[in-house]
Design a protein around this motif. Structure first.
Motif, PDB file in Angstrom:
ATOM      1  N   TYR A 245      52.442  40.022  42.498  1.00 47.73           N
ATOM      2  CA  TYR A 245      51.111  39.620  42.962  1.00 47.73           C
ATOM      3  C   TYR A 245      51.222  38.573  44.070  1.00 47.73           C
ATOM      4  CZ  TYR A 245      46.450  37.543  42.950  1.00 47.73           C
ATOM      5  OH  TYR A 245      45.222  37.054  43.333  1.00 47.73           O
TER       6      TYR A 245
ATOM      7  N   GLU B 176      39.969  39.595  50.501  1.00 48.52           N
ATOM      8  CA  GLU B 176      38.608  39.294  50.048  1.00 48.52           C
ATOM      9  C   GLU B 176      38.251  37.846  50.382  1.00 48.52           C
ATOM     10  OE1 GLU B 176      34.899  40.037  48.244  1.00 48.52           O
ATOM     11  OE2 GLU B 176      36.502  41.438  48.770  1.00 48.52           O
TER      12      GLU B 176
ATOM     13  N   ASN C  43      46.337  48.659  54.167  1.00 50.28           N
ATOM     14  CA  ASN C  43      47.648  48.384  53.585  1.00 50.28           C
ATOM     15  C   ASN C  43      48.741  49.221  54.238  1.00 50.28           C
ATOM     16  OD1 ASN C  43      46.909  46.502  51.524  1.00 50.28           O
ATOM     17  ND2 ASN C  43      46.043  48.188  50.338  1.00 50.28           N
TER      18      ASN C  43
ATOM     19  N   MET D  65      44.757  42.381  48.225  1.00 45.25           N
ATOM     20  CA  MET D  65      43.308  42.578  48.244  1.00 45.25           C
ATOM     21  C   MET D  65      42.567  41.273  47.969  1.00 45.25           C
ATOM     22  SD  MET D  65      41.088  45.443  46.176  1.00 45.25           S
ATOM     23  CE  MET D  65      41.889  46.760  47.105  1.00 45.25           C
ATOM     24  N   ASP D  66      43.090  40.459  47.059  1.00 47.19           N
ATOM     25  CA  ASP D  66      42.421  39.198  46.750  1.00 47.19           C
ATOM     26  C   ASP D  66      42.414  38.254  47.951  1.00 47.19           C
ATOM     27  OD1 ASP D  66      41.831  40.060  44.231  1.00 47.19           O
ATOM     28  OD2 ASP D  66      43.297  38.807  43.186  1.00 47.19           O
TER      29      ASP D  66
ATOM     30  N   ARG E  19      47.053  44.294  44.583  1.00 42.66           N
ATOM     31  CA  ARG E  19      45.995  43.424  44.067  1.00 42.66           C
ATOM     32  C   ARG E  19      46.086  42.041  44.708  1.00 42.66           C
ATOM     33  NH1 ARG E  19      45.050  40.117  39.582  1.00 42.66           N
ATOM     34  NH2 ARG E  19      47.194  40.354  38.838  1.00 42.66           N
TER      35      ARG E  19
ATOM     36  N   THR F 143      50.955  48.173  42.097  1.00 42.98           N
ATOM     37  CA  THR F 143      49.549  47.833  41.869  1.00 42.98           C
ATOM     38  C   THR F 143      49.332  46.328  41.959  1.00 42.98           C
ATOM     39  OG1 THR F 143      49.226  49.766  40.451  1.00 42.98           O
ATOM     40  CG2 THR F 143      47.629  47.989  40.233  1.00 42.98           C
ATOM     41  N   GLU F 144      50.259  45.550  41.391  1.00 42.76           N
ATOM     42  CA  GLU F 144      50.149  44.094  41.446  1.00 42.76           C
ATOM     43  C   GLU F 144      50.289  43.575  42.873  1.00 42.76           C
ATOM     44  OE1 GLU F 144      49.463  41.646  38.875  1.00 42.76           O
ATOM     45  OE2 GLU F 144      48.593  43.601  38.411  1.00 42.76           O
TER      46      GLU F 144
END
Length: 332
Positions: free
Chosen positions: A79, A131, A105, A127-128, A124, A120-121
């Motif tokens: 992450y 955002e 991405n 994406m955070d 994520r 996925t991590e």
């Protein structure tokens, strides 16, 4: 694949990490030699001076900024790596004085070696950060590759008259640095020992948004971000493009906690040594200045701060631009 995610050391799957895995600056410039000189009336910033991003005029008051950045794991936590890579990619938009509006991405993944749950991590984390920047992730592209690789292609906007560029520095102005340096050394120590340096993670995941907005408000015209070529390398590129010189006071350059110890213990990335070798012919160094001190100034950064020609309130001034010795950096 039944590997516990917490046991996977991502940095062990790559030969280098973060922006330290960039092609060395001298080799890169040789590779793109002769590819400059494209002309189009709406291209405001293109290939010629190796700026942080491209800028294309759309209307009299709107320019689109386009950039891409990706790299292999710089930390072991998936992450956190994704967050760092996203902040680093978006930094190129901020370095031009722009506002990110969207990102996509860019992924390379060794699918036979690493579980997709780990990817996925990574996504994520990216994406955070996107955002937080107000730039929605709207797609992407992936390939099966030998090493894990992640980053983003980012699009931003700016007013054409407010762009910050690396060829617009003028003599007689202060030089501001908006983040401390030394993450290359600390990341290399992390890769070899597993030690986690929270101060390094904090600086790498901090967006350059506020610094960019304050620099534009201060009417700065020249800036770049400090990444894989180190403080000295990126400053040299800006001075060369602008045909002015720079003088920096190394005692004013902030370091991240733990850098002195990492240097003392020999955790010097190969990319940092290559940076220094490349920029050394363009340095004027005061007598008695140690090689270790130069290594820190050339340390390959990942998601570093902005280097702004002009004073930006709240950030340290580390030197000034001068008319003498254009394309040269004096270190004292």
């Amino acid at each position: 694949m039944n590997i516990p995610l917490s046991s996977i050391q991502l940095t062990g799957y790559a030969h280098g990490g973060g922006c330290a895995c960039k092609i060395p600056p001298g080799e890169l410039e040789e590779a793109v030699r002769g590819l400059t000189g494209q002309t189009h009336e709406n291209v405001l910033v293109g290939l010629d001076d190796g700026d942080d991003a491209a800028a294309v005029r759309i209307t009299d008051d709107l320019a689109v900024i386009s950039t891409a950045d990706f790299f292999t794991p710089v930390v072991n936590d998936a992450y956190t790596w994704g967050a760092i890579a996203a902040a680093n990619a978006l930094s190129d938009v901020y370095a031009m004085g722009g506002t990110p509006v969207t990102a996509i991405n860019l992924v390379g993944w060794p699918r036979s070696e690493l579980p997709l749950e780990l990817l996925t991590e990574v996504l994520r984390g990216g994406m955070d950060i996107a955002e937080r920047a107000g730039a929605p992730v709207t797609g992407g592209h992936s390939i099966d590759s030998p090493e894990p690789t992640y980053g983003m292609a980012a699009t931003g906007i700016a007013h054409p008259d407010k762009l910050m560029r690396n060829d617009a520095a003028e003599a007689g102005l202060p030089i501001t640095l908006t983040k401390p340096i030394g993450v290359g050394l600390l990341n290399n120590r992390h890769k070899q020992t597993g030690e986690v340096f929270e101060a390094a993670i904090t600086t790498m995941t901090t967006l350059n948004k506020d610094a960019a907005e304050e620099a534009v408000a201060a009417r700065a015209k020249a800036a770049t971000d400090v990444t894989g070529f180190g403080l000295l390398g990126h400053l040299y590129k800006m001075m060369r493009a602008s045909r002015v010189g720079a003088v920096i006071d190394h005692t004013k350059v902030p370091h991240i906690d733990g850098v002195t110890e990492a240097l003392r213990d020999g955790y010097i990335p190969g990319g940092s040594r290559r940076n220094l070798d490349w920029v050394r012919p363009h340095l004027n160094v005061a007598d008695g200045f140690s090689e270790d001190e130069l290594i820190v100034l050339a340390d390959a950064q990942t998601s570093g701060g902005l280097l702004v020609v002009g004073e930006v309130p709240g950030y340290p001034v580390i030197g000034e631009t001068v008319a003498e010795h254009p394309g040269t950096v004096t270190v004292r």
